[in-house]
Scaffold this active site. Structure first.
Site, short mmCIF file in Angstrom:
data_model
loop_
_atom_site.label_atom_id
_atom_site.label_comp_id
_atom_site.label_asym_id
_atom_site.label_seq_id
_atom_site.Cartn_x
_atom_site.Cartn_y
_atom_site.Cartn_z
N HIS A 96 13.60 30.31 15.14
CA HIS A 96 12.20 30.71 15.00
C HIS A 96 12.09 32.13 15.53
O HIS A 96 12.45 32.42 16.66
CB HIS A 96 11.28 29.78 15.79
CG HIS A 96 9.84 30.17 15.63
ND1 HIS A 96 9.05 29.70 14.60
CD2 HIS A 96 9.07 31.04 16.33
CE1 HIS A 96 7.85 30.25 14.68
NE2 HIS A 96 7.84 31.07 15.73
N CYS A 97 11.58 33.01 14.69
CA CYS A 97 11.55 34.44 15.06
C CYS A 97 10.11 34.86 15.34
O CYS A 97 9.27 34.81 14.44
CB CYS A 97 12.13 35.26 13.91
SG CYS A 97 12.07 37.02 14.24
N VAL A 98 9.84 35.27 16.59
CA VAL A 98 8.47 35.68 16.92
C VAL A 98 8.12 37.01 16.28
O VAL A 98 6.95 37.32 16.07
CB VAL A 98 8.24 35.75 18.45
CG1 VAL A 98 8.24 34.38 19.08
CG2 VAL A 98 9.24 36.67 19.13
#
Ligand SMILES: [Zn+2]
Ligand SMILES: [Zn+2]
Length: 436
Positions: free
Chosen positions: A186-188
């Protein structure tokens, strides 16, 4: 000069912190000072502050902040993405007007081509993609993409939230609240999960951002150089020096100090000539361009190793346990492999009784809906088992017993001896990512 030192110090500190935030969580840095700094920043310092607050004010200060912190860490929000795109927008709007008139046509054209790319690829990463998110509607299709390797992924694991069998290589993301196909992480920065369908856009985002930052640094240098060279000629005679070969070590300190002074003077001339708008942005770009490049190289390494970021941490767990001598490698019974199975032999009655009743003898292979045939060219021949006492396994769990050759288990000391069925070799793995 003090201002220049402060600017450089601040920019270096921001770059180091960003590096730790970028890479600290990756398994490759788990046992390094970078991993330690990441744990310190993300876990130890916040928990120490919380403990101090509980001691001093009964937790009043952190209770408000932690709700915000929880929201920022666990909910989908575009704050980091806005920060990232905002930083590019502000930097570009400072640099480009300052240097525009000094640029020849082909550089103007390059600016027009390179500048929009990070925005476009961020959009492609961030938008909802049916190839990435596993839903009720496309679940059957996602089940046919990858086989279960029985090392990292087993058939028959139901996602408690989505209520379906987790496809091999997928992961449920608690932020996106969905199962993600071939989940990477999951890439912020793009406020989304990266996996099948959008991982390729993440790679192009990293590449385009690295090129844009390097190019921005070069543009500032290119546009300011004529001015700087004029002023620099005045300073040159002041700082001209030669290291004396064979000199004693104490003179090397003086040499280093002179070199640093020389460098700072050069930077301060740039800042004099271009101000923060050109020289400051150029310096920031120069110091930060290795970050997306480093992350891109890390992802290319993972592709070379045939794993996603999610899988790399699972492999790292196996490597730790292998080092402890508690892992045994077994072979699969050939007749349980899909490729070897005669047609029609996979039709088992899959009706399940309630979970309270004892599990009946498992079928030789899981039923079709748990493990349908896939389009993947390879099939796993290995099974890994960890034992708590370091002795070879005597009793195998049903889901392993049904497919493993019980006599084949041997202690394994090297992860390289274990087949990774998802590794097609660098080019084919890259191609698979680029096509899906
Ligand atoms: Zn799920
Ligand atoms: Zn996610």
């Amino acid at each position: 000069m003090t201002v220049v030192r402060a600017i450089i110090g601040f920019t270096v500190a921001v770059s180091v912190l960003t590096f730790i935030a970028f890479f600290g969580r990756t398994p490759a840095f788990r046992n390094t000072p970078i991993g330690f700094c990441h744990r310190l920043l993300v876990h130890r310092i916040p928990s120490a502050l919380r403990a101090l607050d509980v001691f001093l004010t009964n937790g009043r200060i952190t209770s408000g902040g932690s709700r915000l912190g929880h929201h920022l860490m666990n909910e989908k929000h575009p704050v980091v993405m806005i920060f990232f795109l905002g930083l590019i927008t502000v930097s570009a709007s400072l640099l480009v007007p300052t240097v525009w008139n000094l640029l020849p046509f082909h550089h103007k054209l390059l600016v027009a081509i390179l500048l929009p790319q990070p925005y476009y690829f961020t959009y492609l990463c961030a938008k909802r993609n049916p190839e990435t998110v596993v839903t009720e509607m496309n679940h059957a299709a996602h089940m046919r993409h990858y086989p279960y390797d029985r090392i990292l992924f087993y058939p028959g694991n139901v996602c408690r939230t989505c209520k379906f069998n987790k496809p091999a290589r997928s992961k449920h993301c608690s932020v996106c609240k969905a199962c993600v196909s071939r989940a990477d992480h999951h890439c912020v920065w793009v406020n989304n999960c990266l996996g099948r369908g959008n991982h390729k856009w993440f790679l192009t985002l990293l590449l385009s951002t690295a090129i844009l930052l390097a190019y921005g640094a070069y543009l500032a240098y290119f546009a300011l150089s004529p001015k700087v060279h004029k002023q620099y000629a005045r300073y040159e005679s002041w700082y001209r020096f030669k290291p004396s070969p064979g000199s004693n070590p104490s003179s090397w300190t003086t040499y280093g100090e002179k070199k640093l002074h020389y460098f700072l003077t050069y930077v301060s001339i740039y800042i004099d000539a271009g101000g923060i708008s050109a020289a400051g942005v150029g310096l920031l770009a120069l110091l930060t361009w290795p970050l997306p490049l480093g992350l891109l190289i890390y992802h290319l390494y993972l592709i070379y190793a045939g794993m996603t970021t999610n899988e790399s941490s699972k492999w790292a767990d196996w490597a730790d346990e292998i080092a402890d001598g508690k892992v045994f490698l077994g072979k699969r019974k050939p007749e349980t492999m899909r490729d070897y199975r005669p047609r029609g032999a996979d039709l088992h009655d899959s009706t399940q009784s309630s979970s309270a009743t004892p599990i009946p003898t498992p079928p030789e292979t899981p039923p079709e809906e748990e493990e349908p045939p896939t389009t993947w060219p390879l099939e796993s021949r290995h099974i890994l088992v960890r034992t708590t006492n370091g002795q070879p396994p005597t009793k195998l769990p049903p889901r392993i017993k049904s497919v493993a050759d019980k006599e084949s288990f041997e202690r394994v000391w090297d992860l390289a001896a274990v087949e990774n069925v998802y590794d097609l070799g660098f080019w084919d793995t890259l191609l698979e990512i680029l096509l899906h």
